[in-house]
Design an enzyme around this catalytic site. Structure first.
Site, PDB file in Angstrom:
ATOM      1  N   GLY A 319       0.809  -1.216   0.000  1.00  0.00           N
ATOM      2  CA  GLY A 319       0.000   0.000   0.000  1.00  0.00           C
ATOM      3  C   GLY A 319       0.840   1.262   0.000  1.00  0.00           C
ATOM      4  O   GLY A 319       1.961   1.291  -0.515  1.00  0.00           O
ATOM      5  N   GLU A 320       0.256   2.342   0.556  1.00  0.00           N
ATOM      6  CA  GLU A 320       0.960   3.624   0.713  1.00  0.00           C
ATOM      7  C   GLU A 320       1.347   4.254  -0.623  1.00  0.00           C
ATOM      8  O   GLU A 320       2.246   5.085  -0.686  1.00  0.00           O
ATOM      9  CB  GLU A 320       2.215   3.452   1.588  1.00  0.00           C
ATOM     10  CG  GLU A 320       1.936   2.833   2.936  1.00  0.00           C
ATOM     11  CD  GLU A 320       3.208   2.400   3.644  1.00  0.00           C
ATOM     12  OE1 GLU A 320       4.263   3.029   3.440  1.00  0.00           O
ATOM     13  OE2 GLU A 320       3.145   1.406   4.399  1.00  0.00           O
ATOM     14  N   GLY A 321       0.716   3.855  -1.715  1.00  0.00           N
ATOM     15  CA  GLY A 321       1.040   4.409  -3.018  1.00  0.00           C
ATOM     16  C   GLY A 321       2.108   3.655  -3.777  1.00  0.00           C
ATOM     17  O   GLY A 321       2.425   4.016  -4.921  1.00  0.00           O
TER      18      GLY A 321
END
Length: 371
Positions: A319-321
């Site tokens: 996640g987190e971009g």
């Protein structure tokens, strides 16, 4: 605020320019279809930019919206409740996967604290100055925030999109830094797609065991009961079952489409916000790309509803971009190929290829054969 107003403000990428880009692609030396999906990406970018040939993506930006969700108190996440600050800190320190990738790809990063559950003094002023509230409510038993806070968050996202467009950003990689965010996102997707909690419940970026999955599924089930009565009002839906960070992302996505600024979506949180935005403006998804398959069932449901096919499937679940950022070089490669590959040499007319001489010889050949 009525998000339906965006329906009149958002237009699709220029169809005439896309046809011009397709015609140019037919003239390139590389045979049509040989570059696979890169052809489609180049044509999509041409239409978004209103430019043939397409321009290079030279000023991308990673934008991360950060927030904590009260539902994390139920043990539905692999991270502790209120732990989104640590995610933000690791990006700022350059030690998280997305920070490493952004550094490697030379992509500047912007973090927006919308609803972190920490003292603002712990963060740089540039990160904390936009905060709408401290944390979001426990959506299984209470609203995530008030309608007024939801409107503030949406307008914040719109303002961030305007700032990026005005600064020359030509493509945004969108992600989230949240704890409990996938639970809120799955609730929104289940509500909008009319499905049950078990169909959308995943294990999150940090991964959870079976007992935590059951707690998460129960929380989404309870949150769904509260979400369904407000489905007709997107702002109220975000206030009831989303979170301030999700509301800001929704506003960001809508205003980015207004400003004709393409966005690469990351995982289930950005997909859920995109689905809410699509409910308000049906043309908006034409401005977005799905970066990667996150493994979250709610993401798959949302992307199917918007007819978006992820660019990558590498099993990246952090996640987190990170997944969307991994897709950025592919988009940049598509732009470079569409712009820089040479066109085929035009075919010469037949009368320039010696056809006339061959016709002059044919009578002799016939005479010889006859003799």
């Amino acid at each position: 605020m009525n998000l339906d107003d965006f329906s009149d403000l958002i237009q699709r990428p220029d169809g005439g320019v896309r046809r011009d880009a397709e015609e140019r692609r037919e003239r390139l030396a590389v045979p049509p279809g040989a570059l696979g999906r890169l052809d489609e990406l180049g044509e999509w970018l041409s239409a978004a930019q209103q430019s043939v040939p397409v321009r290079a993506v030279e000023q991308p930006r990673l934008v991360l919206f950060a927030g904590d969700h009260g539902v994390a108190e139920l043990g539905v996440s692999g991270r502790p409740a209120g732990g989104a600050y640590e995610l933000v800190r690791s990006v700022l320190d350059g030690s998280s996967p997305v920070a490493v990738l952004a550094r490697r790809f030379s992509v500047p990063t912007r973090i927006v604290d919308v609803s972190l559950d920490c003292d603002p003094e712990l963060l740089p002023e540039s990160v904390a100055r936009h905060r709408v509230r401290r944390g979001s409510g426990r959506i299984d038993v209470e609203d995530a925030m008030t309608p007024e806070e939801a409107e503030r968050a949406i307008r914040l996202g719109m303002a961030i999109a305007d700032e990026e467009a005005d600064s020359g950003t030509d493509l945004v990689v969108l992600g989230d830094l949240s704890v409990g965010g996938t639970t809120a996102a799955a609730t929104l997707v289940a509500a909008l797609c009319g499905t049950d909690a078990s169909v959308v419940t995943g294990r999150g970026g940090a991964g959870i065991d079976d007992l935590a999955w059951m707690r998460k599924c129960a929380a989404i089930r309870d949150a769904l009961r509260r979400a369904r009565p407000v489905l007709g009002d997107q702002v109220q839906l975000l206030a009831t079952s989303g979170g301030a960070d999700l509301a800001a992302m929704t506003g960001f996505l809508l205003q980015s489409a207004v400003r004709r600024m393409p966005v690469i979506l990351d995982g289930v949180v950005s997909a859920a916000c995109a689905l809410v935005a699509q409910r308000a403006a049906f043309r908006a998804p034409d401005w977005w790309l799905a970066g990667q398959v996150s493994g979250e069932p709610a993401q798959s449901k949302a992307l199917d509803r918007m007819a978006l096919t992820p660019l990558l499937d590498h099993g990246v679940t952090v996640g987190e971009g990170s997944g969307a950022l991994l897709a950025l070089p592919l988009v940049q490669a598509a732009a470079a190929l569409a712009a820089e590959l040479p066109e085929r040499e035009p075919e010469k007319p037949q009368d320039e290829d010696g056809d006339g001489d061959e016709e002059a010889v044919e009578p002799e050949a016939s005479a010889v054969d006859g003799g």
